[in-house]
Design a protein around this motif. Structure first.
Motif, PDB file in Angstrom:
ATOM      1  N   GLU A  57      74.720  73.560  64.131  1.00 50.17           N
ATOM      2  CA  GLU A  57      73.623  73.602  63.162  1.00 50.17           C
ATOM      3  C   GLU A  57      73.911  72.725  61.951  1.00 50.17           C
ATOM      4  O   GLU A  57      73.026  72.010  61.476  1.00 50.17           O
ATOM      5  CB  GLU A  57      73.344  75.042  62.742  1.00 50.17           C
ATOM      6  CG  GLU A  57      72.678  75.830  63.855  1.00 50.17           C
ATOM      7  CD  GLU A  57      72.377  77.268  63.481  1.00 50.17           C
ATOM      8  OE1 GLU A  57      72.705  77.702  62.351  1.00 50.17           O
ATOM      9  OE2 GLU A  57      71.817  77.965  64.337  1.00 50.17           O
ATOM     10  N   ILE A  59      75.716  70.049  61.830  1.00 56.19           N
ATOM     11  CA  ILE A  59      75.571  68.650  62.257  1.00 56.19           C
ATOM     12  C   ILE A  59      74.096  68.293  62.388  1.00 56.19           C
ATOM     13  O   ILE A  59      73.649  67.256  61.889  1.00 56.19           O
ATOM     14  CB  ILE A  59      76.323  68.402  63.583  1.00 56.19           C
ATOM     15  CG1 ILE A  59      77.831  68.487  63.351  1.00 56.19           C
ATOM     16  CG2 ILE A  59      75.933  67.053  64.186  1.00 56.19           C
ATOM     17  CD1 ILE A  59      78.645  68.599  64.630  1.00 56.19           C
ATOM     18  N   GLN A  60      73.328  69.135  63.031  1.00 58.86           N
ATOM     19  CA  GLN A  60      71.909  68.870  63.252  1.00 58.86           C
ATOM     20  C   GLN A  60      71.121  68.797  61.950  1.00 58.86           C
ATOM     21  O   GLN A  60      70.147  68.056  61.856  1.00 58.86           O
ATOM     22  CB  GLN A  60      71.315  69.948  64.164  1.00 58.86           C
ATOM     23  CG  GLN A  60      71.846  69.900  65.577  1.00 58.86           C
ATOM     24  CD  GLN A  60      71.486  71.131  66.389  1.00 58.86           C
ATOM     25  OE1 GLN A  60      70.922  72.100  65.870  1.00 58.86           O
ATOM     26  NE2 GLN A  60      71.819  71.110  67.668  1.00 58.86           N
ATOM     27  N   GLU A  61      71.526  69.549  60.943  1.00 55.01           N
ATOM     28  CA  GLU A  61      70.800  69.610  59.669  1.00 55.01           C
ATOM     29  C   GLU A  61      71.346  68.663  58.602  1.00 55.01           C
ATOM     30  O   GLU A  61      70.776  68.560  57.515  1.00 55.01           O
ATOM     31  CB  GLU A  61      70.864  71.044  59.123  1.00 55.01           C
ATOM     32  CG  GLU A  61      70.216  72.065  60.030  1.00 55.01           C
ATOM     33  CD  GLU A  61      70.533  73.506  59.630  1.00 55.01           C
ATOM     34  OE1 GLU A  61      71.408  73.722  58.744  1.00 55.01           O
ATOM     35  OE2 GLU A  61      69.927  74.409  60.219  1.00 55.01           O
ATOM     36  N   GLU A  63      71.548  65.375  57.989  1.00 57.58           N
ATOM     37  CA  GLU A  63      70.720  64.315  57.402  1.00 57.58           C
ATOM     38  C   GLU A  63      69.616  64.885  56.524  1.00 57.58           C
ATOM     39  O   GLU A  63      69.390  64.399  55.413  1.00 57.58           O
ATOM     40  CB  GLU A  63      70.138  63.425  58.496  1.00 57.58           C
ATOM     41  CG  GLU A  63      69.426  62.218  57.942  1.00 57.58           C
ATOM     42  CD  GLU A  63      68.984  61.237  59.016  1.00 57.58           C
ATOM     43  OE1 GLU A  63      68.729  60.079  58.645  1.00 57.58           O
ATOM     44  OE2 GLU A  63      68.885  61.620  60.195  1.00 57.58           O
ATOM     45  N   GLU A  64      68.956  65.923  56.978  1.00 52.90           N
ATOM     46  CA  GLU A  64      67.865  66.499  56.181  1.00 52.90           C
ATOM     47  C   GLU A  64      68.373  67.154  54.900  1.00 52.90           C
ATOM     48  O   GLU A  64      67.609  67.331  53.954  1.00 52.90           O
ATOM     49  CB  GLU A  64      67.024  67.483  56.999  1.00 52.90           C
ATOM     50  CG  GLU A  64      67.677  68.799  57.293  1.00 52.90           C
ATOM     51  CD  GLU A  64      66.817  69.717  58.161  1.00 52.90           C
ATOM     52  OE1 GLU A  64      66.382  70.755  57.630  1.00 52.90           O
ATOM     53  OE2 GLU A  64      66.605  69.405  59.332  1.00 52.90           O
ATOM     54  N   ALA A  87      75.472  67.298  70.040  1.00 54.76           N
ATOM     55  CA  ALA A  87      74.955  67.412  68.669  1.00 54.76           C
ATOM     56  C   ALA A  87      75.310  66.162  67.859  1.00 54.76           C
ATOM     57  O   ALA A  87      74.481  65.646  67.114  1.00 54.76           O
ATOM     58  CB  ALA A  87      75.503  68.663  67.991  1.00 54.76           C
ATOM     59  N   GLY A  90      73.225  63.289  69.116  1.00 52.22           N
ATOM     60  CA  GLY A  90      71.796  63.481  68.917  1.00 52.22           C
ATOM     61  C   GLY A  90      71.307  63.321  67.500  1.00 52.22           C
ATOM     62  O   GLY A  90      70.132  63.558  67.221  1.00 52.22           O
ATOM     63  N   GLN A  91      72.175  62.919  66.599  1.00 55.51           N
ATOM     64  CA  GLN A  91      71.739  62.692  65.222  1.00 55.51           C
ATOM     65  C   GLN A  91      72.150  61.275  64.813  1.00 55.51           C
ATOM     66  O   GLN A  91      72.889  60.623  65.518  1.00 55.51           O
ATOM     67  CB  GLN A  91      72.299  63.783  64.298  1.00 55.51           C
ATOM     68  CG  GLN A  91      73.799  63.987  64.340  1.00 55.51           C
ATOM     69  CD  GLN A  91      74.545  62.979  63.497  1.00 55.51           C
ATOM     70  OE1 GLN A  91      74.250  62.817  62.313  1.00 55.51           O
ATOM     71  NE2 GLN A  91      75.497  62.289  64.081  1.00 55.51           N
ATOM     72  N   ARG A  92      71.644  60.802  63.677  1.00 54.34           N
ATOM     73  CA  ARG A  92      71.803  59.391  63.330  1.00 54.34           C
ATOM     74  C   ARG A  92      72.961  59.067  62.393  1.00 54.34           C
ATOM     75  O   ARG A  92      73.278  57.899  62.198  1.00 54.34           O
ATOM     76  CB  ARG A  92      70.510  58.883  62.701  1.00 54.34           C
ATOM     77  CG  ARG A  92      69.329  58.982  63.638  1.00 54.34           C
ATOM     78  CD  ARG A  92      68.097  58.376  63.066  1.00 54.34           C
ATOM     79  NE  ARG A  92      67.805  58.868  61.714  1.00 54.34           N
ATOM     80  CZ  ARG A  92      66.659  58.747  61.119  1.00 54.34           C
ATOM     81  NH1 ARG A  92      65.669  58.152  61.720  1.00 54.34           N
ATOM     82  NH2 ARG A  92      66.473  59.216  59.908  1.00 54.34           N
TER      83      ARG A  92
END
Length: 144
Positions: A57, A59-61, A63-64, A87, A90-92
């Motif tokens: 979570e 890692i996924q969050e 950037e935002e 994960a 899947g993110q930038r």
């Protein structure tokens, strides 16, 4: 802003296998990373979890929540967590994998990293200094 993630068992630094990891604690590591961040002009946020899902979570969050790069020591998840690998992939944000000990000089199961292939780089065996080098690299590629 750089997100520094530490995975399972890194909360035991200072007491777990001091011959391998040294006597400094996770609190010491986080304070050192914050100090290095200040020297480099980088805001740093350190987090640790023994739970794979929590790391996913974060890692996924990332950037935002305004992070521009990630330094991660996945601990034992390095060697088998395809969920963590996915994960990261899947993110930038650029991610650098760090290990305090030289994992290639240890048990054979530690020689395989399922996460390193989706990271910008991997630093292993340089103790806490690996975290600073990872932050310097991110600063360089991000133009901070």
């Amino acid at each position: 802003m750089i997100l520094i993630l530490n995975g399972p068992n890194l909360n035991m630094l200072g007491t777990r296998e001091p011959q391998t990891y040294g006597s400094a604690t996770l609190v010491d590591l986080e304070a050192q990373c914050e100090a290095w961040g200040a020297e480099l002009g980088l805001a740093v946020s350190c987090r640790q979890s023994n739970f794979e899902g929590q790391l996913l979570e974060w890692i996924q969050e990332a950037e935002e929540h305004g992070f521009s790069g990630i330094v991660i020591n996945p601990g034992a998840l390095t060697h088998y967590s395809y969920a963590l690998r996915d994960a990261i992939a899947g993110q930038r944000l650029p991610v650098v994998e760090v290990h305090i000990s030289n994992v290639d000089a240890r048990e054979s199961f530690r020689h395989v990293s399922v996460t390193a292939g989706v990271c910008r780089g991997k630093i292993s065996g340089l103790g806490f200094l690996g975290y600073r080098l990872a932050m310097e690299y991110l600063q360089d590629i991000l133009g901070n």
